[in-house]
Structure formats: C-alpha cells, structure tokens
Motif scaffolding. Structure first.
Motif, PDB file in Angstrom:
ATOM      1  N   GLY A  74       0.270  -4.797  12.657  1.00 24.99           N
ATOM      2  CA  GLY A  74       0.988  -3.579  12.410  1.00 24.99           C
ATOM      3  C   GLY A  74       1.221  -3.397  10.883  1.00 24.99           C
ATOM      4  N   GLU A  75       2.256  -2.403  10.623  1.00 26.96           N
ATOM      5  CA  GLU A  75       2.426  -2.115   9.543  1.00 26.96           C
ATOM      6  C   GLU A  75       4.089  -1.868   9.349  1.00 26.96           C
ATOM      7  N   GLY A  76       4.737  -2.215   8.164  1.00 26.84           N
ATOM      8  CA  GLY A  76       6.111  -2.063   7.966  1.00 26.84           C
ATOM      9  C   GLY A  76       6.166  -1.307   6.728  1.00 26.84           C
ATOM     10  N   VAL A  77       7.246  -0.607   6.893  1.00 30.91           N
ATOM     11  CA  VAL A  77       7.406   0.535   5.826  1.00 30.91           C
ATOM     12  C   VAL A  77       8.663  -0.316   4.832  1.00 30.91           C
ATOM     13  N   LEU A  78       8.644  -0.442   3.642  1.00 31.01           N
ATOM     14  CA  LEU A  78       9.396  -0.989   2.710  1.00 31.01           C
ATOM     15  C   LEU A  78      10.205   0.150   1.803  1.00 31.01           C
ATOM     16  N   GLY A  79       9.774   1.061   1.745  1.00 22.42           N
ATOM     17  CA  GLY A  79      10.725   2.149   0.960  1.00 22.42           C
ATOM     18  C   GLY A  79      10.080   3.419   1.101  1.00 22.42           C
ATOM     19  N   PHE A  80      10.458   4.426   0.216  1.00 20.19           N
ATOM     20  CA  PHE A  80       9.835   5.715   0.394  1.00 20.19           C
ATOM     21  C   PHE A  80      10.561   6.391  -0.768  1.00 20.19           C
ATOM     22  N   ILE A  81       9.606   7.516  -1.626  1.00 19.45           N
ATOM     23  CA  ILE A  81      10.242   8.513  -2.458  1.00 19.45           C
ATOM     24  C   ILE A  81       9.759   9.844  -1.896  1.00 19.45           C
ATOM     25  N   VAL A  82      10.521  10.638  -2.386  1.00 18.05           N
ATOM     26  CA  VAL A  82      10.509  11.990  -2.045  1.00 18.05           C
ATOM     27  C   VAL A  82      10.363  12.902  -3.349  1.00 18.05           C
ATOM     28  N   PHE A  83       9.413  13.520  -3.664  1.00 22.48           N
ATOM     29  CA  PHE A  83       9.162  14.348  -4.824  1.00 22.48           C
ATOM     30  C   PHE A  83       8.543  15.613  -4.714  1.00 22.48           C
ATOM     31  N   TRP A  84       8.843  16.656  -5.618  1.00 22.65           N
ATOM     32  CA  TRP A  84       8.081  17.830  -5.697  1.00 22.65           C
ATOM     33  C   TRP A  84       7.083  17.864  -6.906  1.00 22.65           C
ATOM     34  N   LEU A  85       6.118  18.496  -6.646  1.00 21.04           N
ATOM     35  CA  LEU A  85       5.239  18.886  -7.853  1.00 21.04           C
ATOM     36  C   LEU A  85       5.288  20.309  -8.074  1.00 21.04           C
ATOM     37  N   VAL A  86       6.069  20.679  -8.975  1.00 24.96           N
ATOM     38  CA  VAL A  86       6.357  22.257  -9.183  1.00 24.96           C
ATOM     39  C   VAL A  86       5.841  22.505 -10.567  1.00 24.96           C
ATOM     40  N   ARG A 113       0.716  -1.391   0.040  1.00 18.19           N
ATOM     41  CA  ARG A 113      -0.180   0.110   0.120  1.00 18.19           C
ATOM     42  C   ARG A 113       0.952   0.908  -0.013  1.00 18.19           C
ATOM     43  N   PHE A 114       0.472   2.337  -0.587  1.00 18.99           N
ATOM     44  CA  PHE A 114       0.968   3.679  -0.623  1.00 18.99           C
ATOM     45  C   PHE A 114       0.462   4.631   0.196  1.00 18.99           C
ATOM     46  N   ARG A 115       1.080   5.402   1.186  1.00 22.92           N
ATOM     47  CA  ARG A 115       0.567   6.337   1.917  1.00 22.92           C
ATOM     48  C   ARG A 115       1.436   7.569   2.057  1.00 22.92           C
ATOM     49  N   ARG A 116       1.333   8.715   2.494  1.00 23.85           N
ATOM     50  CA  ARG A 116       2.003   9.646   2.786  1.00 23.85           C
ATOM     51  C   ARG A 116       3.000   9.455   4.248  1.00 23.85           C
ATOM     52  N   MET A 117       4.012   9.978   4.147  1.00 22.18           N
ATOM     53  CA  MET A 117       4.904   9.825   5.477  1.00 22.18           C
ATOM     54  C   MET A 117       4.471  10.694   6.633  1.00 22.18           C
ATOM     55  N   ARG A 118       4.266  10.318   7.777  1.00 24.13           N
ATOM     56  CA  ARG A 118       3.977  10.903   8.996  1.00 24.13           C
ATOM     57  C   ARG A 118       5.142  11.098   9.814  1.00 24.13           C
ATOM     58  N   PRO A 119       4.965  11.919  10.730  1.00 26.94           N
ATOM     59  CA  PRO A 119       6.228  12.258  11.681  1.00 26.94           C
ATOM     60  C   PRO A 119       6.590  11.037  12.536  1.00 26.94           C
ATOM     61  N   GLU A 120       5.684  10.100  12.841  1.00 25.49           N
ATOM     62  CA  GLU A 120       6.191   8.811  13.625  1.00 25.49           C
ATOM     63  C   GLU A 120       6.883   7.776  12.745  1.00 25.49           C
ATOM     64  N   ASP A 121       6.974   8.114  11.230  1.00 20.40           N
ATOM     65  CA  ASP A 121       7.709   7.252  10.401  1.00 20.40           C
ATOM     66  C   ASP A 121       9.235   7.563  10.298  1.00 20.40           C
ATOM     67  N   LEU A 122       9.382   8.683  10.674  1.00 18.35           N
ATOM     68  CA  LEU A 122      10.682   9.414  10.464  1.00 18.35           C
ATOM     69  C   LEU A 122      12.006   8.332  11.002  1.00 18.35           C
ATOM     70  N   ASP A 123      11.745   7.602  12.090  1.00 15.42           N
ATOM     71  CA  ASP A 123      13.107   6.911  12.346  1.00 15.42           C
ATOM     72  C   ASP A 123      13.100   5.441  11.617  1.00 15.42           C
ATOM     73  N   ARG A 124      12.240   4.979  10.929  1.00 14.55           N
ATOM     74  CA  ARG A 124      12.195   3.963   9.928  1.00 14.55           C
ATOM     75  C   ARG A 124      12.537   4.416   8.442  1.00 14.55           C
ATOM     76  N   VAL A 125      12.385   5.741   8.162  1.00 12.94           N
ATOM     77  CA  VAL A 125      12.748   6.391   7.129  1.00 12.94           C
ATOM     78  C   VAL A 125      14.460   6.623   6.868  1.00 12.94           C
ATOM     79  N   VAL A 126      14.772   7.108   8.164  1.00 18.29           N
ATOM     80  CA  VAL A 126      16.138   7.297   8.321  1.00 18.29           C
ATOM     81  C   VAL A 126      16.999   5.990   8.198  1.00 18.29           C
ATOM     82  N   GLU A 127      16.390   5.017   8.844  1.00 19.96           N
ATOM     83  CA  GLU A 127      17.178   3.801   8.855  1.00 19.96           C
ATOM     84  C   GLU A 127      17.255   3.242   7.327  1.00 19.96           C
ATOM     85  N   ILE A 128      16.148   3.321   6.559  1.00 23.34           N
ATOM     86  CA  ILE A 128      16.200   2.884   5.123  1.00 23.34           C
ATOM     87  C   ILE A 128      17.343   3.711   4.420  1.00 23.34           C
ATOM     88  N   GLU A 129      17.063   4.954   4.610  1.00 25.18           N
ATOM     89  CA  GLU A 129      17.889   5.878   3.975  1.00 25.18           C
ATOM     90  C   GLU A 129      19.427   5.836   4.248  1.00 25.18           C
TER      91      GLU A 129
END
Length: 162
Positions: free
Chosen positions: A66-78, A15-31
């Motif tokens: 619960g939910e596991g984060v598998l990956g992320f993408i950061v993008f801008w729409l300009v 599934r896909f969803r926007r990141m929330r502040p509580e996801d930050l630790d996991r996203v930092v780990e993946i990064e």
C-alpha cells in the motif's frame, strides 16, 4: 549562524500526487499532529473541491504494501503566483527532507504553469519553518500584524522569485 532546516534530500522512493477524498482522514491526522490550531476537516474538504487549489501529497510505499502519506502542501495558483497556504509533515517523517521536497514540488508545479512568484505567510514564532523557507531562497517582504487571530501572532510575509 543559522542551521538550515530540513536539509536532507527525501528518500528516492518518495512520490508526489494530488490528494483524493479517501486521503482525507490521514491528512487530517497529520494536520492535527502538526499544529496547535489545525485546519478543520471541513476546510480541507473545501480546499479539495476548489479548482484553483492543489493539495499535493508526499507518499511512499508502506512496509506491508500500500501507500503511506508522509506530508502534504496546500497551494493556490493565481495568475502568475503560487500562494502556499499550508504544509505539514507526518511526525514519523520529520527531518527526512519531506517538507523541502513538497515546497520544491509546489514551486515546480507553478513554474510549469507560468508562475513567476511564490508567496506565503508564516508565524513569527515558527523558527524551523522560517529557516527552511530562507534556505529555499524565500525572503521576508513584510509583516501582517495579528494575522493569526487565535493568539494575535504576527505573520512574516515571504516571497520567492520563480
């Protein structure tokens, strides 16, 4: 002959969803697991706070619930352009189609909001990512010399017509 990168379709339970502040630790780990020069926690927090920036997560139900984060993408729409800034897949989720699915999700989000073009820069040495982007239909349109200051590596500029 070039072998397509990340050719598997993601599992149907992704599934896909926007990141929330509580996801930050996991996203930092993946990064940190994915890059020799990872984005800092502070930079990710700033992207999370910008109205024009989207951090989209690929998730699945974890074995114990619960939910596991598998990956992320950061993008801008300009205006009419999706600009991909960063994408990373968790070590345990690689070669499962997660990166491809995240790229597709970002392009789809841009199309829904009127974007006609997607752009990105990629390290010249990142052959697997370049292969994936080519397979998705991106084309090389330029080079930014010494774009990655940490090693003086060039960036390949790629675009995709949406």
């Amino acid at each position: 002959m070039r072998e397509p990168a990340d050719t598997l379709a993601p599992p149907p339970n992704v599934r896909f969803r926007r990141m929330r502040p509580e996801d930050l630790d996991r996203v930092v780990e993946i990064e940190k697991d994915g890059f020799r020069h990872p984005w800092s926690r502070d930079l990710l927090e700033r992207e999370l706070a910008h109205a024009w920036s989207t951090i989209l997560l690929a998730t699945e139900e974890a074995a114990g619930g619960g939910e596991g984060v598998l990956g992320f993408i950061v993008f801008w729409l300009v205006h009419d352009e999706v600009h991909v800034l960063n994408i990373a897949t968790a070590l345990e989720a690689r070669r499962r189609g997660i990166g491809r699915a995240l790229m597709d999700a970002a392009a789809d989000a841009g199309r829904r909001r009127g974007a006609t073009l997607a752009t990105l820069e990629v390290r010249r040495s990142n052959a697997p990512a370049i292969a994936l982007y080519l397979d998705l239909g991106y084309r090389q349109v330029g080079v930014r010399p010494n774009y990655y200051a940490d090693e003086g590596e060039d960036a390949i500029v790629m675009v995709l017509d949406l």
